[in-house]
Design an enzyme around this catalytic site. Structure first.
Site, short mmCIF file in Angstrom:
data_model
loop_
_atom_site.label_atom_id
_atom_site.label_comp_id
_atom_site.label_asym_id
_atom_site.label_seq_id
_atom_site.Cartn_x
_atom_site.Cartn_y
_atom_site.Cartn_z
CB THR A 1 15.30 -24.85 -5.69
OG1 THR A 1 14.01 -25.42 -5.82
CG2 THR A 1 15.83 -25.10 -4.31
NE ARG B 1 16.69 -30.30 -7.28
CZ ARG B 1 15.49 -29.76 -7.19
NH1 ARG B 1 15.16 -29.03 -6.16
NH2 ARG B 1 14.61 -29.95 -8.13
CE LYS C 1 39.28 -33.13 -13.93
NZ LYS C 1 39.92 -31.99 -13.26
CG HIS D 1 12.67 -29.25 -1.99
ND1 HIS D 1 13.69 -28.43 -1.57
CD2 HIS D 1 12.20 -28.69 -3.14
CE1 HIS D 1 13.81 -27.44 -2.43
NE2 HIS D 1 12.92 -27.57 -3.39
#
Lengths: 310, 152
Positions: free
Chosen positions: A56, A106, A85, A135
């Site tokens: 993709t 994604r 973080k 999707h």
């Protein structure tokens, strides 16, 4: 023609009306015939893959390059400082949106793309897969391939095979094809991986015919599209998997009674659900389908980023 | 002889949520975060009710619930009424109507839904099924659940 997709985030195939689907398909066909390398010149698009998805990502990035835009981003969420973080997805998107003209995302969690759209300060978000949910660009390329091979999206017989429970591609494609008329669905899956009730209910509410079948042979002479998906070993008990595997492997013998216009599609990657000798039949279309992904993604990117497109 | 005796102390000013099905009163207190307020709250549980047999009641002083809050009550407590009180007098009576969306108060049963992270408020819409039952659909993960699963 008014471009209603301009500046719109593409989160779910359910958000797109039929005329908007048509617009993307029309634009995909144009771009396939007449590449437009400078269409998005000077645009910068972020490709944010919080989980790996090579196919993709490369398809999207190829589409960006072909349109003359630049891309920034990352290909695996584990290797970026943002996650390490502890920054929230909302903050990450908020920051990236100040750098770019659009963001492709994604993410392993369902709903992440919609959340991103709420924090992107009106910068369009393209959902490249949010967990097992949506999707939409995969569905657009599926529709484009079906239309290209069958010359229509109405009055089709479509068989869907394999993991129909967890496979988001078959859910979205069914939802999209349900916007068209007189389509008929055949669902072929192991008992443990049948189509979810909400999809069956949606078809029932729209009075669209669907049938559950035991094997591909039952319907092969009636169908125009055979949409294969991978039965995932980890989803089934070992004995159930062994049974399912033998029932749902496509070989050339099964194709003997196929209609001449039949096309076999598969979102890929294929494991062993389609024998390799099927690749040499005129029915095999899955690699051309994957190639169409670039045109469909070029189309949706350009429609969202350019207002006066036609 | 008719005995007029209040089961729960009257309030001078504020909102009274009446006709809450019994066992639901405490749930409403926590779900609607009434416990987080500094206002004086009186709760009555398992009180006799002609309408319900047994009912719960919540009185919140110096607080007037918004229309949105009142309508969100309808998912747990469809027969509830909300009375506005001023100077011990009833000045308004509102019947909750099922809202189009339920925001903030429910938790999505899909453990992989993004609303479990990032301090994002949940949001559900009602989906009416062919059998006339109501499902709730998460606006983020798009998963649909029967009402009972989400309201647990």
């Amino acid at each position: 023609m008014r471009n209603s997709l301009y500046k719109k985030s593409i989160i779910s195939i359910n958000d797109l009306r039929r005329d908007e689907l048509e617009l993307v398909l029309k634009k995909s066909a144009i771009l396939k015939k007449e590449p437009a390398p400078n269409l998005l010149k000077n645009k910068i698009i972020a490709s944010c893959f919080f989980e790996a998805s090579t196919r993709t990502r490369l398809s999207f990035e190829t589409a960006i390059c072909r349109l003359g835009a630049s891309t920034i981003g990352f290909s695996d969420g584990n290797n970026i400082s943002l996650g390490k973080k502890g920054e929230s997805l909302a903050d990450t998107i908020s920051v990236i949106s100040s750098y770019v003209d659009a963001i492709i995302i994604r993410h392993p969690q369902e709903g992440s793309a919609r959340l991103a759209a709420e924090f992107s300060n009106n910068i369009p978000i393209f959902n490249a897969g949010d967990g097992s949910n949506q999707h939409p660009t995969q569905t657009l390329l599926d529709l484009f391939t079906i239309k290209e091979t069958q010359y229509r999206l109405d009055d089709l017989n479509i068989a869907m095979v394999g993991d129909l429970k967890y496979g988001r591609t078959v859910h979205s494609l069914t939802q999209a094809l349900a916007k068209y008329n007189k389509n008929k669905f055949f669902f072929i899956s192991p008992d443990a991986l049948t189509m979810p009730n909400y999809i069956n209910d949606m078809l029932l509410e729209k009075e669209i015919a669907w049938t559950r079948c035991q094997n591909i042979e039952e319907v092969i002479s009636e169908i125009d599209i055979l949409y294969m998906t991978r039965v995932q070993k980890e989803r089934l008990e070992s004995t159930e998997y062994a049974n399912a595997k033998s029932k749902f492997i496509l070989n050339t013998k099964i194709l003997q009674n196929a209609r001449s216009n039949l096309k076999i599609l598969h979102p890929l990657p294929r494991v062993d659900e389609i024998n390799y000798d099927v690749d040499y039949t005129p029915y095999a279309w899955y690699f051309k389908q994957a190639a169409n992904g670039v045109y469909a993604r070029q189309a949706i990117l350009s429609l969202v980023l350019i207002e006066n497109h036609f | 002889m008719q005995i007029n005796k209040l089961q729960v102390e009257a309030i001078k000013c504020g909102s009274v949520i009446d006709h809450i099905p019994s066992q639901i009163g405490f749930k409403l207190l926590s779900l609607f975060r009434f416990t987080e307020t500094e206002k004086r709250i009186t709760i009555g549980l398992n009180l006799p009710s002609q309408k319900l047999g047994k009912k719960d009641i919540i009185k919140i002083e110096n607080t007037f619930l918004s229309e949105d809050q009142i309508n969100q009550l309808a998912i747990y407590s469809p027969c509830a009424t909300v009375n506005y009180i001023d100077q011990y007098n009833l000045v308004g009576k509102i019947f909750p109507k099922l809202p189009k969306t339920i925001d903030r108060i429910l938790i999505c049963p899909n453990s992989n839904c993004i609303t479990h992270d990032n301090f994002i408020n949940s949001s559900f819409i009602f989906v009416k099924k062919l059998d006339k039952n109501m499902n709730l659909k998460c606006q983020y993960c798009e998963k649909e659940f029967s009402k009972n699963i989400v309201l647990l």
